[in-house]
Design an enzyme around this catalytic site. Structure first.
Site, PDB file in Angstrom:
ATOM      1  CB  THR A 121      -3.708 -10.682  -2.428  1.00  0.00           C
ATOM      2  OG1 THR A 121      -3.039  -9.482  -2.052  1.00  0.00           O
ATOM      3  CG2 THR A 121      -4.208 -11.429  -1.205  1.00  0.00           C
ATOM      4  CD  GLU A 154       3.610  -4.003  -1.556  1.00  0.00           C
ATOM      5  OE1 GLU A 154       4.628  -4.491  -2.052  1.00  0.00           O
ATOM      6  OE2 GLU A 154       3.647  -3.248  -0.563  1.00  0.00           O
ATOM      7  CG  LEU A 156       0.892  -1.020  -1.670  1.00  0.00           C
ATOM      8  CD1 LEU A 156      -0.439  -0.358  -1.940  1.00  0.00           C
ATOM      9  CD2 LEU A 156       1.853  -0.744  -2.805  1.00  0.00           C
ATOM     10  CE  LYS A 157      -1.273   3.012   5.925  1.00  0.00           C
ATOM     11  NZ  LYS A 157       0.088   2.638   6.199  1.00  0.00           N
ATOM     12  CD  GLU A 158      -6.054   1.305  -3.278  1.00  0.00           C
ATOM     13  OE1 GLU A 158      -7.028   2.060  -3.218  1.00  0.00           O
ATOM     14  OE2 GLU A 158      -6.089   0.197  -3.830  1.00  0.00           O
ATOM     15  CE  LYS A 211      -2.371  -8.260   1.105  1.00  0.00           C
ATOM     16  NZ  LYS A 211      -2.054  -6.897   1.505  1.00  0.00           N
ATOM     17  CG  ASN A 215      -5.375  -7.578   3.863  1.00  0.00           C
ATOM     18  OD1 ASN A 215      -4.661  -6.742   4.429  1.00  0.00           O
ATOM     19  ND2 ASN A 215      -5.471  -7.631   2.554  1.00  0.00           N
ATOM     20  N   GLY A 264     -14.261  -1.307   3.615  1.00  0.00           N
ATOM     21  CA  GLY A 264     -14.469  -1.565   2.192  1.00  0.00           C
ATOM     22  C   GLY A 264     -13.116  -1.668   1.537  1.00  0.00           C
ATOM     23  CB  CYS A 267      -7.265  -5.419   0.205  1.00  0.00           C
ATOM     24  SG  CYS A 267      -6.122  -4.968  -1.111  1.00  0.00           S
TER      25      CYS A 267
END
Ligand SMILES: NC(=O)c1ccc[n+]([C@@H]2O[C@H](COP(=O)([O-])OP(=O)(O)OC[C@H]3O[C@@H](n4cnc5c(N)ncnc54)[C@H](O)[C@@H]3O)[C@@H](O)[C@H]2O)c1
Length: 448
Positions: A121, A154, A156-158, A211, A215, A264, A267
């Site tokens: 990012t 990207e 994706l989510k952890e 991106k 977010n 938190g 990202c």
């Protein structure tokens, strides 16, 4: 295709493993030799559900390789990804040290034409910078190669990274030179068989900003709901009902409307901060986003203050915590709300006993030792003698506790549910003092 992934962290490792899983030949590079050795032995250095299985399967098929030597891996590659960290710098802007270092190395080593993809990012204009650095190095070496730099952020989510990568909502690719379009179509074909329109091609700057925009929008929803929850607490309304009421509107949607202890993770905080710095640098004031950040910082403090108000004086109080990672399903503790809550509890003189199924080790490493902070292997063990239980991260193992057992282990009966996981009436019926976020609870009993 032969893919090179430079940076084997949460994003690089998931991306590399998933690309190998659909048949590409992937080599992941990282400076961290210990990580590379673990991966070569088939062990995943991070906790991400399902990832180790994908890694082992593809090592077995000889499609996934790991090395710490970029010079060895680069000559074989058709396409090179940069997936290194872009942490928050001192002034809030994205620290591009690692991205620039990889660009320098690529420029020093490249011996053929290459598509270089920035997956990290990065602020708008970074692809331009990467291109300049590589070209400068090539000029210094007196060699000429056609280098196309693309942006491919990207999403994706952890905790659900494999599913997100394998079944993406969209794949954003920013290209100023469309001759590389075919490379991306070939690379991502297996992921967009159901809908070719999922590959969103755009210019690099728009891709880089997409991106941050995504977010920032998600962070905005969370801060908005957290503020609405505060209003609910004052008005006697229930934020869960309000959430369902507004989320059922198709224009709004149901996701990311949960009140909690503040966002938190690796990202949202850093990306919101970086977007604010970018906007400042360009003389554009993002008032909404500044308020989103302020509301988030306040939310973490408010979580602590609920506990502090109940006790009046926290000195010597034993407080049990369930959950330290910034969300369930990951051992990532970067910017977790638990940092603020633990710090403030300790500063106020409390004794903190914490449990997390996966994140305790990382938390202890980041937070450091404190004589009044300890950890337990089992969730129920932190409850012994505790006067309050604080739920910070909603891991599944905390979802249906045996309240009779909880009550019998604890010295006091106060539960602070910062994720709205429990039924207020159930706990209050069992004699607990129960506080949650934006829902009717025992707040009327809190001493003023
Ligand atoms: N973590 C997420 O959920 C997520 C999601 C989307 C996007 N991103 C973005 O992806 C990027 C990577 O994030 P992450 O969470 O994977 O970071 P990370 O810290 O987990 O991994 C980065 C890796 O890069 C390695 N590295 C640094 N310099 C290197 C070099 N010169 N050569 C080889 N390896 C090097 C580090 O050793 C580390 O293993 C960031 O820009 C982040 O904002 C992260």
């Amino acid at each position: 295709m032969r893919v090179l992934m430079v940076g084997t962290g949460y994003v690089g490792l998931v991306t590399g493993s998933c690309l190998a899983d659909v048949g590409h030949d992937v080599t992941c590079v990282d400076l961290n030799e210990r990580k590379i050795e673990m991966l070569r032995d088939g062990f995943c250095p991070i906790f991400e559900p399902g990832l180790e299985t994908v890694i082992r399967r593809n090592i077995g098929h000889d499609r996934l390789h790991f090395t710490s030597q970029l010079s060895q891996a680069l000559p074989e590659a058709d396409i090179a990804f940069i997936a290194v960290g872009t942490p928050e710098g001192e002034d809030g802007s994205a620290d591009l040290t690692y991205v620039k270092a990889v660009a320098e190395s690529l420029g020093e080593l490249l011996a053929k034409d290459m598509v270089v993809v920035v997956k990290s990012t990065v602020p708008v204009g970074t692809c331009d910078l990467v291109e300049e650095i590589i070209q400068r190095q090539l000029r210094q070496r007196g060699v000429k190669h056609r280098i196309i730099v693309a942006s491919n952020p990207e999403f994706l989510k952890e905790g659900d990274a494999i599913g997100d990568f394998m079944r993406p909502d969209r794949i954003v690719v920013g290209l100023d030179d469309l001759t590389a379009e075919d490379s991306f179509r070939a690379l991502y074909r297996p992921f967009i068989l159901d809908d070719q329109g999922k590959l969103l091609l755009m210019d690099r700057r728009s891709s880089e900003l997409t991106k941050y925009g995504a977010n920032a929008m998600l962070a905005t929803r969370i801060s908005f709901m957290n503020e609405l929850a505060q209003l609910c607490e004052n008005l006697g309304a229930n934020v869960d009902k309000v959430r369902l009421g507004i989320g059922s509107d198709g224009r709004i949607g149901k996701k990311f409307l949960y009140a909690g202890p503040g966002y938190g993770g690796s990202c949202f905080p850093k990306d919101v901060a970086a977007l604010l710095r970018t906007s400042e640098a360009h003389g554009v004031e993002l008032k909404v986003l500044q308020a989103v950040t302020d509301a988030n910082l306040r939310q973490k403090d408010l979580s602590f203050e609920k506990i502090a108000r109940y006790f009046g004086d926290l000195r010597g109080r034993r407080i049990a915590l369930w959950g330290l990672s910034f969300k369930p399903g990951t051992d990532d503790v970067r910017e977790t709300p638990a940092f603020v809550i633990v710090r403030r509890l300790l500063d106020a003189g409390a004794l903190v006993l914490a449990h997390d199924p996966e994140g305790a080790e990382n938390f202890a490493k980041e937070f450091g030792d404190h004589p009044h902070l300890s950890y337990a292997e089992q969730a129920y063990d932190v409850l012994r003698g505790a006067e309050a239980l604080v739920l910070i991260t909603e891991w599944s193992e905390y979802k249906r506790p045996n309240w009779d057992k909880v009550g019998s282990l604890m010295a006091g009966k106060a539960v602070f549910d910062l994720r709205n996981q429990y039924e207020p009436w159930e706990l209050m019926d069992k004699g607990f003092y129960y506080r949650c976020v934006g829902r009717p609870d025992s707040s009327a009993q809190t001493p003023r």
